[in-house]
Design a protein around this motif. Structure first.
Motif, PDB file in Angstrom:
ATOM      1  N   HIS A   3      74.471 -14.091 -92.078  1.00 48.13           N
ATOM      2  CA  HIS A   3      74.466 -13.084 -91.008  1.00 48.13           C
ATOM      3  C   HIS A   3      73.916 -11.726 -91.448  1.00 48.13           C
ATOM      4  O   HIS A   3      73.990 -10.756 -90.688  1.00 48.13           O
ATOM      5  N   SER A   9      70.861  -9.212 -92.034  1.00 52.11           N
ATOM      6  CA  SER A   9      69.584  -9.102 -91.333  1.00 52.11           C
ATOM      7  C   SER A   9      68.733  -7.982 -91.917  1.00 52.11           C
ATOM      8  O   SER A   9      69.233  -7.075 -92.589  1.00 52.11           O
ATOM      9  N   LYS A  51      63.169  -9.457 -86.414  1.00 53.88           N
ATOM     10  CA  LYS A  51      64.107  -9.295 -87.515  1.00 53.88           C
ATOM     11  C   LYS A  51      64.214 -10.576 -88.332  1.00 53.88           C
ATOM     12  O   LYS A  51      64.031 -11.675 -87.811  1.00 53.88           O
ATOM     13  N   TYR A  57      66.936 -12.608 -89.784  1.00 49.40           N
ATOM     14  CA  TYR A  57      68.373 -12.693 -89.544  1.00 49.40           C
ATOM     15  C   TYR A  57      68.856 -14.077 -90.007  1.00 49.40           C
ATOM     16  O   TYR A  57      68.505 -15.092 -89.413  1.00 49.40           O
ATOM     17  N   TRP A  65      69.378 -25.158 -81.378  1.00 53.63           N
ATOM     18  CA  TRP A  65      70.134 -23.993 -80.928  1.00 53.63           C
ATOM     19  C   TRP A  65      71.619 -24.088 -81.282  1.00 53.63           C
ATOM     20  O   TRP A  65      72.478 -23.523 -80.614  1.00 53.63           O
ATOM     21  N   ASP A  86      68.086 -20.900 -90.759  1.00 54.81           N
ATOM     22  CA  ASP A  86      67.256 -20.242 -89.752  1.00 54.81           C
ATOM     23  C   ASP A  86      67.192 -18.750 -90.074  1.00 54.81           C
ATOM     24  O   ASP A  86      68.164 -18.183 -90.574  1.00 54.81           O
ATOM     25  N   TYR A  97      63.945 -14.127 -85.946  1.00 58.16           N
ATOM     26  CA  TYR A  97      64.636 -13.649 -84.756  1.00 58.16           C
ATOM     27  C   TYR A  97      63.746 -12.630 -84.045  1.00 58.16           C
ATOM     28  O   TYR A  97      63.325 -11.643 -84.650  1.00 58.16           O
ATOM     29  N   PRO A 152      64.109 -10.420 -80.942  1.00 62.46           N
ATOM     30  CA  PRO A 152      64.748  -9.775 -79.782  1.00 62.46           C
ATOM     31  C   PRO A 152      63.746  -8.849 -79.089  1.00 62.46           C
ATOM     32  O   PRO A 152      63.779  -7.625 -79.266  1.00 62.46           O
ATOM     33  N   ASN A 196      69.374 -10.706 -73.515  1.00 61.75           N
ATOM     34  CA  ASN A 196      68.527 -10.505 -74.691  1.00 61.75           C
ATOM     35  C   ASN A 196      67.434 -11.558 -74.700  1.00 61.75           C
ATOM     36  O   ASN A 196      67.715 -12.757 -74.708  1.00 61.75           O
ATOM     37  N   GLU A 198      66.709 -14.888 -77.561  1.00 68.38           N
ATOM     38  CA  GLU A 198      67.968 -14.969 -78.279  1.00 68.38           C
ATOM     39  C   GLU A 198      67.972 -15.925 -79.480  1.00 68.38           C
ATOM     40  O   GLU A 198      68.542 -15.607 -80.519  1.00 68.38           O
ATOM     41  N   VAL A 241      67.513 -18.051 -82.905  1.00 61.24           N
ATOM     42  CA  VAL A 241      67.012 -17.804 -84.253  1.00 61.24           C
ATOM     43  C   VAL A 241      66.491 -19.142 -84.771  1.00 61.24           C
ATOM     44  O   VAL A 241      67.163 -20.168 -84.634  1.00 61.24           O
TER      45      VAL A 241
END
Length: 207
Positions: free
Chosen positions: A31, A33, A41, A43, A52, A151, A154, A156, A175, A178, A180
């Motif tokens: 988690h 980033s 990003k 992430y 997913w 993964d 990302y 956004p 968002n 979404e 990743v």
């Protein structure tokens, strides 16, 4: 496009995919980033299910997560043999180049994620609150076939507050985009997109 060229494409995608995953796994805690641009990003998350983050147990409640994980990994391994034969057949029969490209991309992406699922539990220790080590002396975070897919990509692109009148999601923060994902996911998605967009070229009708 020959089988040899297809294999070169597959190996290049696999190399990029695995280098990026190993780098993230050994340089980022779970988690963590890094903002590259406002809309992109790095992430780091891990996915132990299907696309997913979906799990088989989400649909079949009587199957526990670990058994479902093994079943999913074994299914992927069987499927990759089928895709490999499809690629061999397509190159042998000199099928359209766009079809061979699509199959090669799907094969490379599927194999890239299979490597994570099969081996990463043994190759790395845990990434929770720490940066994982490669081949740690104390052993990996899980057994063979129980690895998690890495993964990290990302995007956004933008966030908006949906109006109250919007169906189902009214008043919530939306968002886009979404999910990743990783290089292997990109290869699979691109392969399927080629088959959809260039369907007539990939599967020409014989007269």
């Amino acid at each position: 496009m020959s089988l040899k060229k297809s294999i070169v494409v597959i190996l290049l995608i696999l190399l990029i995919d695995q280098i990026s995953k190993i780098y993230i796994k050994t340089h980022f805690a779970l988690h963590e980033s890094l903002e590259v641009f406002s809309w992109f990003k790095i992430y780091f998350i891990e996915n132990d299910g299907m696309a997913w983050g979906t799990k088989i147990s989400d649909f079949v409640s009587f199957v526990d997560d670990r058994s479902a994980k093994v079943a999913l990994t074994l299914f992927r391994i069987v499927a990759i043999f089928g895709i490999g034969y499809w690629l061999y057949d397509a190159t042998s029969r000199r099928r359209p180049v766009i079809l061979i490209w699509a199959i090669a991309l799907i094969f490379a992406g599927a194999l890239g994620n299979i490597i994570d699922s099969v081996f990463y539990g043994v190759w790395f220790d845990d990434s929770v609150s720490q940066v994982a080590a490669f081949l740690p002396e104390s052993g990996g975070y899980d057994s063979l076939l129980h690895g998690k897919v890495v993964d990290m990509l990302y995007f956004p692109l933008f966030e908006i507050d949906l109006p109250e009148a919007f169906p189902f999601y009214g008043g919530k923060r939306f968002n886009f985009f979404e999910p990743v994902f990783n290089i292997a996911d990109m290869a699979i998605s691109t392969g399927f997109l080629l088959l959809i967009v260039f369907n007539k070229k990939a599967f020409p009708k014989s007269h």
